[in-house]
Motif scaffolding. Sequence first.
Motif, short mmCIF file in Angstrom:
data_model
loop_
_atom_site.label_atom_id
_atom_site.label_comp_id
_atom_site.label_asym_id
_atom_site.label_seq_id
_atom_site.Cartn_x
_atom_site.Cartn_y
_atom_site.Cartn_z
N VAL A 113 0.86 -1.19 0.00
CA VAL A 113 0.00 0.00 0.00
C VAL A 113 0.90 1.23 0.00
N HIS A 114 0.66 2.13 -0.95
CA HIS A 114 1.33 3.42 -1.02
C HIS A 114 0.27 4.48 -0.73
N GLY A 115 0.41 5.18 0.37
CA GLY A 115 -0.59 6.16 0.77
C GLY A 115 -0.41 7.51 0.13
N ASP A 116 -1.51 8.23 0.05
CA ASP A 116 -1.54 9.64 -0.36
C ASP A 116 -0.84 9.90 -1.69
N GLN A 117 -1.26 9.17 -2.70
CA GLN A 117 -0.71 9.35 -4.05
C GLN A 117 -1.55 10.37 -4.81
N THR A 118 -0.92 11.11 -5.70
CA THR A 118 -1.64 12.06 -6.55
C THR A 118 -2.23 11.29 -7.73
N VAL A 119 -3.54 11.42 -7.90
CA VAL A 119 -4.25 10.70 -8.95
C VAL A 119 -4.91 11.74 -9.86
N PRO A 120 -4.68 11.65 -11.18
CA PRO A 120 -5.33 12.61 -12.08
C PRO A 120 -6.83 12.34 -12.18
N ALA A 121 -7.57 13.41 -12.37
CA ALA A 121 -9.02 13.30 -12.54
C ALA A 121 -9.47 14.47 -13.42
N PRO A 122 -10.52 14.28 -14.21
CA PRO A 122 -11.00 15.39 -15.03
C PRO A 122 -11.65 16.47 -14.16
N ASP A 123 -11.51 17.70 -14.60
CA ASP A 123 -12.14 18.83 -13.94
C ASP A 123 -13.45 19.09 -14.68
N PRO A 124 -14.61 18.89 -14.04
CA PRO A 124 -15.89 19.06 -14.73
C PRO A 124 -16.07 20.45 -15.33
N ALA A 125 -15.51 21.46 -14.70
CA ALA A 125 -15.65 22.83 -15.21
C ALA A 125 -14.77 23.08 -16.43
N ASN A 126 -13.69 22.31 -16.56
CA ASN A 126 -12.76 22.49 -17.67
C ASN A 126 -12.15 21.12 -18.01
N PRO A 127 -12.90 20.26 -18.72
CA PRO A 127 -12.48 18.88 -18.95
C PRO A 127 -11.15 18.69 -19.68
N THR A 128 -10.69 19.70 -20.40
CA THR A 128 -9.42 19.52 -21.11
C THR A 128 -8.22 19.84 -20.24
N GLN A 129 -8.46 20.35 -19.03
CA GLN A 129 -7.37 20.62 -18.09
C GLN A 129 -7.49 19.64 -16.92
N PRO A 130 -6.54 18.73 -16.78
CA PRO A 130 -6.68 17.72 -15.73
C PRO A 130 -6.50 18.32 -14.34
N GLY A 131 -7.26 17.78 -13.42
CA GLY A 131 -7.11 18.11 -12.01
C GLY A 131 -6.53 16.89 -11.32
N SER A 132 -6.54 16.90 -10.01
CA SER A 132 -6.03 15.75 -9.28
C SER A 132 -6.66 15.65 -7.91
N HIS A 133 -6.54 14.47 -7.32
CA HIS A 133 -6.94 14.26 -5.94
C HIS A 133 -5.99 13.23 -5.34
N SER A 134 -6.08 13.04 -4.04
CA SER A 134 -5.20 12.07 -3.37
C SER A 134 -5.94 10.77 -3.12
N ALA A 135 -5.22 9.68 -3.23
CA ALA A 135 -5.78 8.35 -2.96
C ALA A 135 -4.63 7.42 -2.61
#
Length: 179
Positions: A113-135
């Motif tokens: 298990v590797h904690g607190d990794q940055t995971v890319p996710a689409p930004d609903p307000a601007n789908p062509t610019q990726p956002g991120s969250h931790s998981a």
Amino acid sequence: MTSEPITSPSASTVTANSVLLIVDAESLLSRYPQPSLEPQKPTVIEDGFIFAVSAMTAAENVINDSKITLATNNGKAFHIRGRTVSLLAEHTVVFHNMTVDDAGILSPPKLIVHGDQTVPAPDPANPTQPGSHSADDHYWECSQLSAGTATCELSFMLINQRCEALGYFSWKTEVTMSA
């Protein structure tokens, strides 16, 4: 939005072969509508609900005979992850135990298990610019010890969107390691 590079935590620790186990959650729950809710007494499933994908050729990946054939092309370690086929992410799979018979083919699997990794996710307000969250990233790791066939048992749970276990399952498979 993130500007730092997102690297795979598994890539930085060891060179490994990736294996993805895809669980057909809808078909599994349809076939087993009252699965066990006890991890110690899982519902044993038949063939046809889990598909393995690795760096093998496409023709070998689509055969679902409850057998997995793996070749080492990136070192002798394997990282095994599970995901579901689920239209709206209604179900998630978590493999909570993995055992290998003592045939000298594969090392005993261990959970990484590797904690607190940055995971890319689409930004609903601007789908062509990726956002991120931790998981947290997790996988099972084992190594090839020799060529041959080993029997593996995988225990997993299907979880709904509220992180409640819908059922505990067990699946036995043969894993053939080529030289």
